[in-house]
Design an enzyme around this catalytic site. Structure first.
Site, PDB file in Angstrom:
ATOM      1  N   ASP A 114       3.653  -7.135  -0.157  1.00 50.23           N
ATOM      2  CA  ASP A 114       4.988  -7.189  -0.836  1.00 50.23           C
ATOM      3  C   ASP A 114       5.055  -7.391  -2.288  1.00 50.23           C
ATOM      4  O   ASP A 114       4.182  -8.078  -3.109  1.00 50.23           O
ATOM      5  CB  ASP A 114       5.586  -8.823  -0.052  1.00 50.23           C
ATOM      6  CG  ASP A 114       5.422  -8.720   1.500  1.00 50.23           C
ATOM      7  OD1 ASP A 114       5.943  -7.899   1.770  1.00 50.23           O
ATOM      8  OD2 ASP A 114       4.996  -9.815   1.793  1.00 50.23           O
ATOM      9  N   ASP A 150       3.305   1.752  -2.296  1.00 49.84           N
ATOM     10  CA  ASP A 150       4.118   2.605  -2.626  1.00 49.84           C
ATOM     11  C   ASP A 150       4.983   2.254  -4.043  1.00 49.84           C
ATOM     12  O   ASP A 150       5.722   3.256  -4.718  1.00 49.84           O
ATOM     13  CB  ASP A 150       5.333   2.630  -1.888  1.00 49.84           C
ATOM     14  CG  ASP A 150       6.018   1.255  -1.437  1.00 49.84           C
ATOM     15  OD1 ASP A 150       5.361   0.404  -1.157  1.00 49.84           O
ATOM     16  OD2 ASP A 150       7.299   1.201  -1.938  1.00 49.84           O
ATOM     17  N   THR A 188      -0.912   3.342   7.287  1.00 46.84           N
ATOM     18  CA  THR A 188      -0.424   2.153   7.922  1.00 46.84           C
ATOM     19  C   THR A 188       0.703   2.496   8.279  1.00 46.84           C
ATOM     20  O   THR A 188       1.459   3.478   8.184  1.00 46.84           O
ATOM     21  CB  THR A 188      -0.534   0.906   6.933  1.00 46.84           C
ATOM     22  OG1 THR A 188       0.673   1.177   5.963  1.00 46.84           O
ATOM     23  CG2 THR A 188      -1.769   1.083   5.921  1.00 46.84           C
ATOM     24  N   GLU A 189       1.448   1.478   8.872  1.00 47.03           N
ATOM     25  CA  GLU A 189       2.908   1.718   9.499  1.00 47.03           C
ATOM     26  C   GLU A 189       3.699   1.826   8.269  1.00 47.03           C
ATOM     27  O   GLU A 189       4.724   2.933   8.150  1.00 47.03           O
ATOM     28  CB  GLU A 189       3.465   0.378  10.380  1.00 47.03           C
ATOM     29  CG  GLU A 189       3.051   0.544  11.641  1.00 47.03           C
ATOM     30  CD  GLU A 189       3.423  -0.773  12.424  1.00 47.03           C
ATOM     31  OE1 GLU A 189       4.365  -1.198  11.922  1.00 47.03           O
ATOM     32  OE2 GLU A 189       2.621  -0.844  13.125  1.00 47.03           O
TER      33      GLU A 189
HETATM   34  C1  LIG Z   1       5.229  -5.076   3.740  1.00 47.21           C
HETATM   35  S1  LIG Z   1       4.096  -5.835   5.101  1.00 47.21           S
HETATM   36  C2  LIG Z   1       2.676  -4.552   5.273  1.00 47.21           C
HETATM   37  C3  LIG Z   1       2.069  -4.554   6.368  1.00 47.21           C
HETATM   38  C4  LIG Z   1       1.089  -3.475   6.699  1.00 47.21           C
HETATM   39  N1  LIG Z   1      -0.143  -3.880   5.936  1.00 47.21           N
HETATM   40  C5  LIG Z   1       1.286  -1.920   6.546  1.00 47.21           C
HETATM   41  O1  LIG Z   1       1.047  -1.435   5.465  1.00 47.21           O
HETATM   42  O2  LIG Z   1       1.905  -1.241   7.396  1.00 47.21           O
HETATM   43  C6  LIG Z   1       3.277  -7.052   4.205  1.00 47.21           C
HETATM   44  C7  LIG Z   1       2.443  -7.910   5.259  1.00 47.21           C
HETATM   45  O3  LIG Z   1       1.746  -8.973   4.336  1.00 47.21           O
HETATM   46  C8  LIG Z   1       2.117 -10.183   5.039  1.00 47.21           C
HETATM   47  N2  LIG Z   1       1.842 -11.209   4.045  1.00 47.21           N
HETATM   48  C9  LIG Z   1       2.277 -11.377   2.926  1.00 47.21           C
HETATM   49  N3  LIG Z   1       1.908 -12.365   2.291  1.00 47.21           N
HETATM   50  C10 LIG Z   1       0.964 -12.765   2.894  1.00 47.21           C
HETATM   51  C11 LIG Z   1      -0.340 -13.883   2.522  1.00 47.21           C
HETATM   52  N4  LIG Z   1       0.083 -14.581   1.520  1.00 47.21           N
HETATM   53  N5  LIG Z   1      -1.172 -14.082   3.390  1.00 47.21           N
HETATM   54  C12 LIG Z   1      -1.120 -13.368   4.636  1.00 47.21           C
HETATM   55  N6  LIG Z   1      -0.174 -12.222   4.850  1.00 47.21           N
HETATM   56  C13 LIG Z   1       0.765 -11.912   4.082  1.00 47.21           C
HETATM   57  C14 LIG Z   1       3.376 -10.129   5.585  1.00 47.21           C
HETATM   58  O4  LIG Z   1       3.683 -11.113   6.463  1.00 47.21           O
HETATM   59  C15 LIG Z   1       3.773  -8.974   6.168  1.00 47.21           C
HETATM   60  O5  LIG Z   1       3.080  -8.734   7.525  1.00 47.21           O
END
Ligand SMILES: C[S@@+](CC[C@H](N)C(=O)[O-])C[C@H]1O[C@@H](n2cnc3c(N)ncnc32)[C@H](O)[C@@H]1O
Length: 208
Positions: A114, A150, A188-189
């Site tokens: 994020d 991205d 990744t997705e």
């Molecule tokens: C934008 S998604 C990307 C998912 C995957 N890595 C992809 O590229 O398709 C970010 C993921 O990181 C997790 N996330 C965010 N902050 C986190 C943290 N502090 N510890 C563990 N997971 C975290 C979120 O819950 C989310 O599932």
């Protein structure tokens, strides 16, 4: 990530308990083969870790995700393919040094973390010093972090934060899919979605 509450999420996750990463003093209590250990932080629904684990059976993977209802999807993927080289850990990245033994990890993957664009939220970015200090504890002395995003601002922030915190930058690419690293890249997705929209994917490796 917007998450829909999963029906019976807790029970579904509990059914995958053989794939949980347990509390341990030494990583060899979990993976008995002495193979390298790679950790994906924020694994989402687990497509990347599943595909990496199948492509590299000689590497052990730990998939970390803080949201239980998201982790269910990842854990079920790993279970359904009986991937013995993967364990899942439902935890916040900030707490990883409490679960993963010190100096045990060869590589960390941060995929499409994020971006937290507001300046007031920068401490939440997974490449902020607060998190880098945690990663340094679990990484081996020659460990590395591979980041893909991205987001231009998160990428620039991360390059600066890595450099300011003792990491050496390598394999920096502003368009991964047109670079020499494209061939070995596992998508990744989120990457598949951004790529479909024509957004160039940025990548770097930060080495200790
Ligand atoms: C934008 S998604 C990307 C998912 C995957 N890595 C992809 O590229 O398709 C970010 C993921 O990181 C997790 N996330 C965010 N902050 C986190 C943290 N502090 N510890 C563990 N997971 C975290 C979120 O819950 C989310 O599932």
């Amino acid at each position: 990530m917007r998450v829909r509450k999963k029906k019976h999420g807790a029970e579904r996750l509990a059914a995958c308990e053989n794939y949980f990463f347990p509390a341990c003093e030494n990583i060899s209590e979990v993976f008995e083969n002495g193979n390298p250990v790679h950790v994906e932080i924020g694994c989402g629904k687990g497509t990347f870790v599943r595909d990496m684990a199948k492509k590299y059976p000689e590497i052990n993977f730990i998939a970390v995700e803080k949201i239980t209802d998201v982790m269910v999807c990842c854990a079920e993927k790993i279970k359904s393919e009986e991937l013995s080289n993967v364990r899942v850990l439902c935890a916040d990245a900030k707490t990883l040094a409490e679960s993963i033994p010190a100096n045990s990890v060869d590589r960390i993957y941060l995929n499409f973390s994020d971006p937290w664009p507001k300046a007031g939220h920068k401490k939440r970015r997974l490449t902020h010093k607060i998190f880098l200090d945690v990663y340094k504890q679990i990484l081996k002395a020659d460990g590395s972090i591979a980041l893909k995003t991205d987001n231009d601002s998160l990428f620039e922030f991360s390059l600066e934060e890595f450099a300011a915190n003792g990491f050496t930058l390598d394999e920096v690419s502003y368009d991964l899919h047109s670079s020499d690293f494209a061939k070995e890249n596992v998508m990744t997705e989120y990457e598949a979605n951004f790529s479909k929209q024509g957004i160039p994917i940025k990548r770097c490796v930060a080495k200790l």
